[in-house]
Scaffold this motif. Structure first.
Motif, PDB file in Angstrom:
ATOM      1  N   GLU A 143      39.793  52.877   6.729  1.00  0.00           N
ATOM      2  CA  GLU A 143      38.940  51.666   7.156  1.00  0.00           C
ATOM      3  C   GLU A 143      37.530  51.856   6.832  1.00  0.00           C
ATOM      4  O   GLU A 143      36.898  51.070   6.313  1.00  0.00           O
ATOM      5  CB  GLU A 143      39.434  51.271   8.448  1.00  0.00           C
ATOM      6  CG  GLU A 143      39.513  49.861   8.478  1.00  0.00           C
ATOM      7  CD  GLU A 143      40.006  49.306   9.935  1.00  0.00           C
ATOM      8  OE1 GLU A 143      39.239  49.048  11.005  1.00  0.00           O
ATOM      9  OE2 GLU A 143      41.241  49.153   9.912  1.00  0.00           O
ATOM     10  N   HIS A 144      37.128  53.272   7.265  1.00  0.00           N
ATOM     11  CA  HIS A 144      35.519  53.275   7.358  1.00  0.00           C
ATOM     12  C   HIS A 144      34.978  54.241   6.414  1.00  0.00           C
ATOM     13  O   HIS A 144      33.814  54.336   6.265  1.00  0.00           O
ATOM     14  CB  HIS A 144      35.195  53.901   8.636  1.00  0.00           C
ATOM     15  CG  HIS A 144      35.556  52.775   9.826  1.00  0.00           C
ATOM     16  ND1 HIS A 144      36.834  52.777  10.364  1.00  0.00           N
ATOM     17  CD2 HIS A 144      35.001  51.878  10.144  1.00  0.00           C
ATOM     18  CE1 HIS A 144      36.817  51.869  11.265  1.00  0.00           C
ATOM     19  NE2 HIS A 144      35.793  51.268  11.176  1.00  0.00           N
ATOM     20  N   ILE A 145      35.899  54.856   5.344  1.00  0.00           N
ATOM     21  CA  ILE A 145      35.241  55.917   4.640  1.00  0.00           C
ATOM     22  C   ILE A 145      35.816  55.788   3.486  1.00  0.00           C
ATOM     23  O   ILE A 145      37.064  55.628   2.946  1.00  0.00           O
ATOM     24  CB  ILE A 145      35.458  57.594   5.115  1.00  0.00           C
ATOM     25  CG1 ILE A 145      34.958  57.825   6.290  1.00  0.00           C
ATOM     26  CG2 ILE A 145      34.990  58.316   4.108  1.00  0.00           C
ATOM     27  CD1 ILE A 145      35.358  59.029   6.986  1.00  0.00           C
ATOM     28  N   ALA A 146      35.020  55.479   2.250  1.00  0.00           N
ATOM     29  CA  ALA A 146      35.493  55.131   0.810  1.00  0.00           C
ATOM     30  C   ALA A 146      35.898  56.450   0.133  1.00  0.00           C
ATOM     31  O   ALA A 146      36.956  56.291  -0.566  1.00  0.00           O
ATOM     32  CB  ALA A 146      34.643  54.333  -0.029  1.00  0.00           C
ATOM     33  N   GLU A 147      35.210  57.334   0.276  1.00  0.00           N
ATOM     34  CA  GLU A 147      35.390  58.537  -0.817  1.00  0.00           C
ATOM     35  C   GLU A 147      36.390  59.663  -0.014  1.00  0.00           C
ATOM     36  O   GLU A 147      36.349  59.870   1.021  1.00  0.00           O
ATOM     37  CB  GLU A 147      34.095  59.365  -0.700  1.00  0.00           C
ATOM     38  CG  GLU A 147      32.899  58.573  -1.196  1.00  0.00           C
ATOM     39  CD  GLU A 147      33.098  58.334  -2.813  1.00  0.00           C
ATOM     40  OE1 GLU A 147      33.772  58.743  -3.460  1.00  0.00           O
ATOM     41  OE2 GLU A 147      32.593  57.252  -3.262  1.00  0.00           O
ATOM     42  N   GLU A 148      37.252  59.887  -1.007  1.00  0.00           N
ATOM     43  CA  GLU A 148      38.381  60.723  -0.395  1.00  0.00           C
ATOM     44  C   GLU A 148      38.170  61.884   0.196  1.00  0.00           C
ATOM     45  O   GLU A 148      38.617  62.658   1.059  1.00  0.00           O
ATOM     46  CB  GLU A 148      39.437  60.588  -1.726  1.00  0.00           C
ATOM     47  CG  GLU A 148      40.484  61.639  -1.410  1.00  0.00           C
ATOM     48  CD  GLU A 148      41.620  61.461  -0.287  1.00  0.00           C
ATOM     49  OE1 GLU A 148      41.498  60.097   0.253  1.00  0.00           O
ATOM     50  OE2 GLU A 148      42.019  62.166   0.265  1.00  0.00           O
ATOM     51  N   ARG A 149      37.045  62.686  -0.681  1.00  0.00           N
ATOM     52  CA  ARG A 149      36.762  63.961  -0.374  1.00  0.00           C
ATOM     53  C   ARG A 149      35.823  64.011   1.158  1.00  0.00           C
ATOM     54  O   ARG A 149      36.084  64.821   1.935  1.00  0.00           O
ATOM     55  CB  ARG A 149      35.858  64.516  -1.436  1.00  0.00           C
ATOM     56  CG  ARG A 149      35.612  66.000  -1.259  1.00  0.00           C
ATOM     57  CD  ARG A 149      34.828  66.519  -2.556  1.00  0.00           C
ATOM     58  NE  ARG A 149      35.824  66.654  -3.426  1.00  0.00           N
ATOM     59  CZ  ARG A 149      36.110  68.052  -3.830  1.00  0.00           C
ATOM     60  NH1 ARG A 149      35.953  69.028  -3.312  1.00  0.00           N
ATOM     61  NH2 ARG A 149      36.969  68.318  -4.707  1.00  0.00           N
ATOM     62  N   VAL A 150      35.258  62.852   1.343  1.00  0.00           N
ATOM     63  CA  VAL A 150      34.500  62.729   2.655  1.00  0.00           C
ATOM     64  C   VAL A 150      35.640  62.559   3.613  1.00  0.00           C
ATOM     65  O   VAL A 150      35.497  62.955   4.694  1.00  0.00           O
ATOM     66  CB  VAL A 150      33.879  61.441   2.626  1.00  0.00           C
ATOM     67  CG1 VAL A 150      32.816  61.384   4.131  1.00  0.00           C
ATOM     68  CG2 VAL A 150      32.673  61.826   1.472  1.00  0.00           C
ATOM     69  N   ARG A 151      36.572  61.870   3.390  1.00  0.00           N
ATOM     70  CA  ARG A 151      37.778  61.616   4.276  1.00  0.00           C
ATOM     71  C   ARG A 151      38.494  63.022   4.782  1.00  0.00           C
ATOM     72  O   ARG A 151      38.808  63.332   5.810  1.00  0.00           O
ATOM     73  CB  ARG A 151      38.915  60.910   3.769  1.00  0.00           C
ATOM     74  CG  ARG A 151      38.730  59.388   4.140  1.00  0.00           C
ATOM     75  CD  ARG A 151      39.972  58.608   3.616  1.00  0.00           C
ATOM     76  NE  ARG A 151      39.452  57.522   2.730  1.00  0.00           N
ATOM     77  CZ  ARG A 151      40.137  56.822   1.881  1.00  0.00           C
ATOM     78  NH1 ARG A 151      41.420  57.206   1.705  1.00  0.00           N
ATOM     79  NH2 ARG A 151      39.551  55.959   1.279  1.00  0.00           N
ATOM     80  N   GLN A 152      38.572  63.905   3.683  1.00  0.00           N
ATOM     81  CA  GLN A 152      39.110  65.210   3.996  1.00  0.00           C
ATOM     82  C   GLN A 152      38.390  66.184   4.738  1.00  0.00           C
ATOM     83  O   GLN A 152      38.767  66.770   5.576  1.00  0.00           O
ATOM     84  CB  GLN A 152      39.453  65.581   2.429  1.00  0.00           C
ATOM     85  CG  GLN A 152      40.863  65.770   1.712  1.00  0.00           C
ATOM     86  CD  GLN A 152      40.605  66.464   0.418  1.00  0.00           C
ATOM     87  OE1 GLN A 152      40.091  66.375  -0.241  1.00  0.00           O
ATOM     88  NE2 GLN A 152      41.640  67.385   0.201  1.00  0.00           N
ATOM     89  N   LEU A 153      37.012  65.972   4.480  1.00  0.00           N
ATOM     90  CA  LEU A 153      36.044  66.843   5.250  1.00  0.00           C
ATOM     91  C   LEU A 153      36.002  66.320   6.650  1.00  0.00           C
ATOM     92  O   LEU A 153      36.001  67.337   7.556  1.00  0.00           O
ATOM     93  CB  LEU A 153      34.607  66.463   4.558  1.00  0.00           C
ATOM     94  CG  LEU A 153      33.362  67.463   4.885  1.00  0.00           C
ATOM     95  CD1 LEU A 153      33.853  69.047   4.824  1.00  0.00           C
ATOM     96  CD2 LEU A 153      32.230  66.979   4.376  1.00  0.00           C
ATOM     97  N   LEU A 154      36.131  64.820   6.929  1.00  0.00           N
ATOM     98  CA  LEU A 154      36.290  64.616   8.282  1.00  0.00           C
ATOM     99  C   LEU A 154      37.775  65.250   8.973  1.00  0.00           C
ATOM    100  O   LEU A 154      37.362  65.579  10.091  1.00  0.00           O
ATOM    101  CB  LEU A 154      36.374  63.194   8.207  1.00  0.00           C
ATOM    102  CG  LEU A 154      36.668  62.486   9.807  1.00  0.00           C
ATOM    103  CD1 LEU A 154      35.333  62.607  10.363  1.00  0.00           C
ATOM    104  CD2 LEU A 154      37.172  60.943   9.573  1.00  0.00           C
ATOM    105  N   PHE A 155      38.569  65.087   8.316  1.00  0.00           N
ATOM    106  CA  PHE A 155      39.696  65.699   9.015  1.00  0.00           C
ATOM    107  C   PHE A 155      39.601  67.164   9.079  1.00  0.00           C
ATOM    108  O   PHE A 155      40.146  67.773  10.243  1.00  0.00           O
ATOM    109  CB  PHE A 155      41.098  65.768   7.887  1.00  0.00           C
ATOM    110  CG  PHE A 155      41.589  64.215   7.671  1.00  0.00           C
ATOM    111  CD1 PHE A 155      41.048  63.190   8.598  1.00  0.00           C
ATOM    112  CD2 PHE A 155      42.422  63.786   6.488  1.00  0.00           C
ATOM    113  CE1 PHE A 155      41.684  61.809   8.155  1.00  0.00           C
ATOM    114  CE2 PHE A 155      42.627  62.466   6.274  1.00  0.00           C
ATOM    115  CZ  PHE A 155      42.246  61.603   7.103  1.00  0.00           C
TER     116      PHE A 155
END
Ligand SMILES: Cc1cc2nc3c(=O)[nH]c(=O)nc-3n(C[C@H](O)[C@H](O)[C@H](O)COP(=O)(O)OP(=O)(O)OC[C@H]3O[C@@H](n4cnc5c(N)ncnc54)[C@H](O)[C@@H]3O)c2cc1C
Length: 432
Positions: A143-155
């Protein structure tokens, strides 16, 4: 038979802390530990003149645990690890974007991804995390992050700060709260976490706590300030109050007729967070500049703890921890996990095998008794420390996460249980 005011089950951080609070208020406290030493998972072992915590341990500087330790007269000393590190992604080593300069320099992200990461980091301190307790980290990220790689980094960063490797069902609010806490700094302790255990033990003895090791509790019966604790050697101990710091499942097994209590719900809903830990002492690291590393696609961690903390007698030697974050839903394969950790080390520290002076592999350590799932996130405030159906029985431990995770959860739930008992005691005295 002597009747104790309080019996505390377990001599880890939670048991020791609750016992001190209660004994300092004049209560007659008996602490029962089943193993031959105190400390539980906060113990430190010595091998080849090097100190091994049970897997990597970091104290959160601004966490509830640090405050409670200080309140109890314990002031842990250690060093702050350098935030610069390495992130492996698709077989390549990149700079971990953990600080402004490394964020600019890292080859991991495009400019667009960097901009989104910065936006997320700026948002984090202001976020009302409680609103996201019942939402999964994966859903929050979508819902809050568009870029897949940034999501992965958050995880990856949430995994690092919470040890939880299940973004599909872990509470976003709780993991983001923990990420914020880790951004406020961590400490690796000189002498390992045993120094906390030893200090807590000293404070407990000073406060008048009676400590018994080799004393495993088998059963808890009775109710309403008339509780009986039966040990596996057959002895029975009478107590007005009992605090159990064992896991919810273990406490459930100890309590007679636990099916009729909320222990039955906790036993079913609280699942452990586990990790495979490889603890190593080495003569010297082949690539000393690499002191910290994570993997973007795999749940792997590497850190040279002795770079920040005093853990070796010989200053040339290093203590490093390598860890795989496990997923409680998957079957474990210790041989494969160890091989995966070894090949991670091959990438980071080629030739490390020649330098090993001591090592141990702990294939399935319980880092925390309770992953905060979205279901638990929705009822977090209602969990413990009272077992309401059995007046006088309380629980504490790292699965009670209202005020933090891991040791912060253990220590703050221990404090909460002790305060509830002191309140119950003073209410009773007023009414008598
Ligand atoms: C690999 C790893 C990494 C970690 N990293 C971090 C970190 O970086 N930061 C952080 O804050 N925390 C970390 N932790 C978590 C931290 O170590 C624990 O949260 C904390 O030590 C738990 O303390 P406790 O007293 O609640 O439980 P425990 O340490 O498990 O103590 C419970 C005690 O009860 C005893 N017991 C159980 N049943 C009975 C019985 N029937 N009768 C008598 N005694 C009994 C056990 O023997 C044990 O000593 C980590 C843990 C692990 C394993």
């Amino acid at each position: 038979m002597k009747k104790w005011d309080v019996s505390v089950i377990g001599g880890g951080l939670a048991g020791l802390a609750s016992a001190i609070y209660l004994a300092r208020e004049g209560m007659d406290v008996l602490l029962l530990e089943k193993s031959d030493q105190l400390g539980g998972r906060a113990r430190t072992d010595e091998q080849a003149d090097c100190l091994f915590n049970m897997g990597p341990h970091a104290l959160y500087n601004k966490g509830a645990g640090s405050q409670i330790l200080n309140e109890l007269g314990v002031f842990p000393k250690g060093g702050t690890p350098n935030p610069n590190g390495v992130l492996i992604s698709e077989g390549k080593l990149h700079e971990l974007p953990a600080a402004p300069l490394s964020l600019i320099r890292t080859t991991l992200l495009t400019w667009r991804e960097k901009k989104e990461l910065v936006r997320m980091m700026f948002r984090l301190p202001k976020l009302d995390v409680t609103a996201f307790y019942p939402m999964s980290l994966e859903d929050w990220a979508k819902e809050h992050i568009a870029e897949e790689r940034v999501r992965q980094l958050l995880f990856t960063l949430c995994r690092l700060s919470s040890y939880s490797n299940e973004p599909e069902r872990a509470s976003a609010g709780v993991l983001l709260r923990q990420l914020r806490l880790s951004a406020a700094g961590i400490t690796y302790l000189h002498g390992g976490w045993q120094t906390i255990v030893n200090e807590l033990r000293n404070q407990a003895v000073k406060a008048g706590v009676t400590i018994e090791i080799h004393s495993a509790v088998k059963e808890i019966t009775g109710a309403a300030r008339d509780l009986l604790v039966t040990l596996s050697d057959g002895r029975t101990i009478a107590s007005r109050y009992v605090i159990s710091t064992a896991s919810p499942a273990a406490t459930y097994r100890m309590v007679k007729n636990a099916d009729r209590t909320r222990l039955a719900v906790w036993k079913e809903t609280v699942v452990p967070v586990k990790a495979a830990c490889y603890d190593l002492a080495v003569r010297k690291l082949p690539a000393p500049a690499v002191s910290f590393a994570l993997h973007l696609e795999k749940p792997l961690y590497f850190s040279n703890h002795s770079k920040a903390a005093l853990l070796t007698r010989d200053p040339e030697h290093s203590v490093v921890h390598v860890l795989k974050y496990l997923d409680s839903r998957q079957e474990q394969n210790p041989t494969q996990d160890q091989q995966e950790l070894e090949s991670f080390l091959d990438q980071l520290q080629p030739g490390w095998r020649r330098e090993v002076i001591a090592s141990r592999f702990l294939p399935s350590m319980t880092v925390s008794h309770g992953l905060v799932t979205t279901e638990r996130g929705a009822v977090l405030e209602q969990e413990g420390p009272e077992v309401e159906e059995i007046p006088g029985l309380y629980v504490a431990g790292d699965w009670l996460t209202q005020n933090g995770l891991l040791a912060d959860a253990s220590l703050s739930s221990a404090r909460a249980a002790a305060m509830k008992i002191l309140q119950a005691k003073s209410k009773r005295e007023v009414s008598v």
